[in-house]
Motif scaffolding. Structure first.
Motif, PDB file in Angstrom:
ATOM      1  N   GLN A 209     -18.766  16.487 -59.311  1.00  0.00           N
ATOM      2  CA  GLN A 209     -18.575  14.755 -58.697  1.00  0.00           C
ATOM      3  C   GLN A 209     -17.320  14.508 -58.088  1.00  0.00           C
ATOM      4  N   LYS A 210     -17.405  13.819 -56.991  1.00  0.00           N
ATOM      5  CA  LYS A 210     -16.263  13.781 -56.261  1.00  0.00           C
ATOM      6  C   LYS A 210     -15.524  12.559 -56.975  1.00  0.00           C
TER       7      LYS A 210
ATOM      8  N   ILE B 284      -5.753   7.624 -62.778  1.00  0.00           N
ATOM      9  CA  ILE B 284      -5.171   8.414 -61.920  1.00  0.00           C
ATOM     10  C   ILE B 284      -5.802   8.129 -60.419  1.00  0.00           C
ATOM     11  N   ASP B 285      -4.770   8.232 -59.596  1.00  0.00           N
ATOM     12  CA  ASP B 285      -5.131   7.821 -58.134  1.00  0.00           C
ATOM     13  C   ASP B 285      -5.518   9.345 -57.433  1.00  0.00           C
ATOM     14  N   TRP B 286      -6.934   9.569 -57.701  1.00  0.00           N
ATOM     15  CA  TRP B 286      -7.401  10.923 -56.978  1.00  0.00           C
ATOM     16  C   TRP B 286      -6.900  11.193 -55.712  1.00  0.00           C
ATOM     17  N   ALA B 287      -7.221  10.095 -54.783  1.00  0.00           N
ATOM     18  CA  ALA B 287      -6.850  10.389 -53.418  1.00  0.00           C
ATOM     19  C   ALA B 287      -5.347  10.545 -53.213  1.00  0.00           C
ATOM     20  N   CYS B 288      -4.444  10.236 -54.049  1.00  0.00           N
ATOM     21  CA  CYS B 288      -3.065  10.428 -53.626  1.00  0.00           C
ATOM     22  C   CYS B 288      -3.088  11.999 -53.939  1.00  0.00           C
ATOM     23  N   LEU B 289      -3.808  12.673 -54.950  1.00  0.00           N
ATOM     24  CA  LEU B 289      -3.431  13.768 -55.355  1.00  0.00           C
ATOM     25  C   LEU B 289      -3.906  15.040 -54.453  1.00  0.00           C
ATOM     26  N   GLY B 290      -5.036  14.591 -53.580  1.00  0.00           N
ATOM     27  CA  GLY B 290      -5.302  15.408 -52.489  1.00  0.00           C
ATOM     28  C   GLY B 290      -6.591  16.356 -53.244  1.00  0.00           C
ATOM     29  N   PRO B 291      -7.185  17.208 -52.511  1.00  0.00           N
ATOM     30  CA  PRO B 291      -8.246  17.985 -52.994  1.00  0.00           C
ATOM     31  C   PRO B 291      -7.984  19.005 -53.896  1.00  0.00           C
ATOM     32  N   LYS B 292      -6.923  19.890 -53.570  1.00  0.00           N
ATOM     33  CA  LYS B 292      -6.361  20.817 -54.405  1.00  0.00           C
ATOM     34  C   LYS B 292      -6.073  20.467 -55.853  1.00  0.00           C
TER      35      LYS B 292
END
Length: 167
Positions: A92-93, A69-77
């Motif tokens: 954990q970020k 999973i690309d966490w940055a692509c998902l966005g914080p929410k």
């Protein structure tokens, strides 16, 4: 003449012995490699122990996958929702690309693979990334009701083995 015949006879016996031993070594090596390969790359899903929470998922025909999973692509929410769905530790970020294990049906795996922000999905038939997870007691679930979406998430995904993002 007699010594010459004897030498040839000894040489023939040695040759046959050498060929026989070499053939046995080759067959034994091939069998050992075959056993190793089947253990490390099974053709069918290897299930967890019967007392594991996800044993029934395996018996239902679900397969174990490692989802990138690309966490940055998902966005914080959305990242927070995914963290909750995958039962990842809070605090954990989630940055970069991270791998999360999950039990999915073949149809769901195809859907997940084509989803946005998913960089890849790999079948884990050997269950190398399976995390032993004891079954939840029925008393605990009765005393604290859980929302339907949490129950659905618990039924579909295994806890993460590593939340370290892969960069």
């Amino acid at each position: 003449r007699h010594q010459k015949k004897q030498r040839k006879s000894v040489q023939r016996r040695r040759w046959w012995l050498t060929v026989t031993v070499a053939a046995i070594v080759i067959v034994a090596t091939a069998r050992a490699v075959n056993i190793w390969y089947q253990h490390n790359y099974p053709s069918e899903q290897r299930c967890p122990q019967p007392d594991d929470r996800f044993y029934e998922h395996c018996k239902e025909g679900r397969h174990h996958y490692l989802i990138e999973i690309d966490w940055a692509c998902l966005g914080p929410k959305r990242s927070e929702l995914m963290r909750h769905a995958f039962d990842l530790p809070v605090g954990q970020k989630m940055k970069g690309v991270g791998s999360v294990p999950s039990w999915l049906t073949t149809k769901n795996a195809a859907t997940v693979e084509n989803s946005p922000c998913i960089r890849g999905i790999k079948a884990d038939l050997a269950c190398r990334h399976c995390v032993p997870t004891p079954k939840k007691s029925s008393n605990a679930s009765e005393s604290s009701p859980t929302p339907p979406e949490t129950r659905a998430a618990e039924a579909d995904v295994a806890p993460a083995t590593s939340t370290q993002p892969e960069v």
